[in-house]
Design a protein around this motif. Structure first.
Motif, PDB file in Angstrom:
ATOM      1  N   PHE A  61       0.934  -1.042  -0.323  1.00 58.35           N
ATOM      2  CA  PHE A  61       0.273  -0.045   0.288  1.00 58.35           C
ATOM      3  C   PHE A  61       0.591   0.987  -0.080  1.00 58.35           C
ATOM      4  CE2 PHE A  61      -2.008   3.373   1.820  1.00 58.35           C
ATOM      5  CZ  PHE A  61      -3.435   3.457   1.322  1.00 58.35           C
ATOM      6  N   ARG A  62       1.992   1.217   1.037  1.00 58.17           N
ATOM      7  CA  ARG A  62       2.924   2.159   1.121  1.00 58.17           C
ATOM      8  C   ARG A  62       4.117   2.443  -0.608  1.00 58.17           C
ATOM      9  NH1 ARG A  62       4.198   0.829   6.364  1.00 58.17           N
ATOM     10  NH2 ARG A  62       6.144  -0.526   5.892  1.00 58.17           N
ATOM     11  N   ALA A  63       3.791   1.863  -0.739  1.00 60.27           N
ATOM     12  CA  ALA A  63       4.949   1.093  -2.413  1.00 60.27           C
ATOM     13  C   ALA A  63       3.819   2.201  -3.307  1.00 60.27           C
ATOM     14  CB  ALA A  63       4.643   0.207  -3.014  1.00 60.27           C
ATOM     15  N   ASN A  64       2.381   1.435  -3.470  1.00 62.84           N
ATOM     16  CA  ASN A  64       1.280   2.314  -3.970  1.00 62.84           C
ATOM     17  C   ASN A  64       0.917   3.415  -4.327  1.00 62.84           C
ATOM     18  OD1 ASN A  64       1.268  -0.130  -5.130  1.00 62.84           O
ATOM     19  ND2 ASN A  64      -0.730  -0.314  -4.641  1.00 62.84           N
ATOM     20  N   ARG A  65       1.061   3.919  -3.131  1.00 64.26           N
ATOM     21  CA  ARG A  65       1.067   5.708  -2.483  1.00 64.26           C
ATOM     22  C   ARG A  65       1.929   6.366  -2.999  1.00 64.26           C
ATOM     23  NH1 ARG A  65      -1.498   9.549  -3.322  1.00 64.26           N
ATOM     24  NH2 ARG A  65      -1.817  11.483  -0.819  1.00 64.26           N
ATOM     25  N   GLU A  67       4.221   5.667  -5.373  1.00 64.18           N
ATOM     26  CA  GLU A  67       4.402   6.182  -6.483  1.00 64.18           C
ATOM     27  C   GLU A  67       3.427   7.163  -7.203  1.00 64.18           C
ATOM     28  OE1 GLU A  67       3.272   3.064 -10.589  1.00 64.18           O
ATOM     29  OE2 GLU A  67       4.020   1.887  -8.524  1.00 64.18           O
ATOM     30  N   GLU A  68       2.195   6.711  -6.628  1.00 64.58           N
ATOM     31  CA  GLU A  68       0.808   8.211  -7.368  1.00 64.58           C
ATOM     32  C   GLU A  68       1.660   9.374  -6.343  1.00 64.58           C
ATOM     33  OE1 GLU A  68      -2.038   6.598  -4.498  1.00 64.58           O
ATOM     34  OE2 GLU A  68      -2.739   5.453  -5.834  1.00 64.58           O
ATOM     35  N   VAL A  69       1.956   9.828  -5.014  1.00 66.56           N
ATOM     36  CA  VAL A  69       2.798  10.776  -5.507  1.00 66.56           C
ATOM     37  C   VAL A  69       4.437  11.481  -6.121  1.00 66.56           C
ATOM     38  CG1 VAL A  69       4.778  11.713  -3.700  1.00 66.56           C
ATOM     39  CG2 VAL A  69       2.080  10.661  -3.029  1.00 66.56           C
ATOM     40  N   ASN A  70       5.024  10.186  -6.599  1.00 63.30           N
ATOM     41  CA  ASN A  70       5.881  10.591  -7.181  1.00 63.30           C
ATOM     42  C   ASN A  70       5.034  10.952  -8.570  1.00 63.30           C
ATOM     43  OD1 ASN A  70       8.771  10.853  -8.724  1.00 63.30           O
ATOM     44  ND2 ASN A  70       8.228   8.391  -9.595  1.00 63.30           N
TER      45      ASN A  70
END
Length: 90
Positions: A61-65, A67-70
C-alpha cells in the motif's frame, strides 16, 4: 519342583510384559509430547505468516501511494518547467 519353575517362568514373563508395557507407554508419552511441540511450532509459524502477510500488504500500500505521489510530483515539475520556459520565451 516343576511347578516352582513354571511359576518363576510365569513371573519372569509377567515382568517382561510389564517392562514392555512401560516402554510402550513411555514411547507414547514421548510421541504425544513431540506432537504437542510440533503443533505449537505450527501455530507459531502460522502466526508469523499472518503477521508477515499483513506487513507485506501495508508495504505494498505504501509503495503504491509513493508511486502515486511520485507521478503527481513529476506532473507538477513538468508544469513548472513549461511555465518557466514560457516566461523566459517572452
Amino acid at each position: 519342583m516343576a511347578a516352582g519353575k513354571t511359576v518363576k517362568a510365569a513371573i519372569d514373563e509377567l515382568r517382561s510384559a510389564v517392562g514392555s508395557l512401560e516402554n510402550a507407554i513411555d514411547g507414547r508419552f514421548d510421541r504425544e509430547r513431540d506432537h504437542g511441540e510440533i503443533e505449537g511450532e505450527v501455530r507459531r509459524v502460522n502466526t508469523d505468516r499472518s503477521r508477515l502477510a499483513q506487513e507485506l500488504d501495508q508495504s505494498q500500500f505504501r509503495a503504491n501511494r509513493l508511486e502515486e505521489v511520485n507521478r503527481e510530483v513529476s506532473r507538477r515539475l513538468v508544469t513548472a518547467m513549461e511555465t518557466i520556459r514560457a516566461v523566459l520565451d517572452r
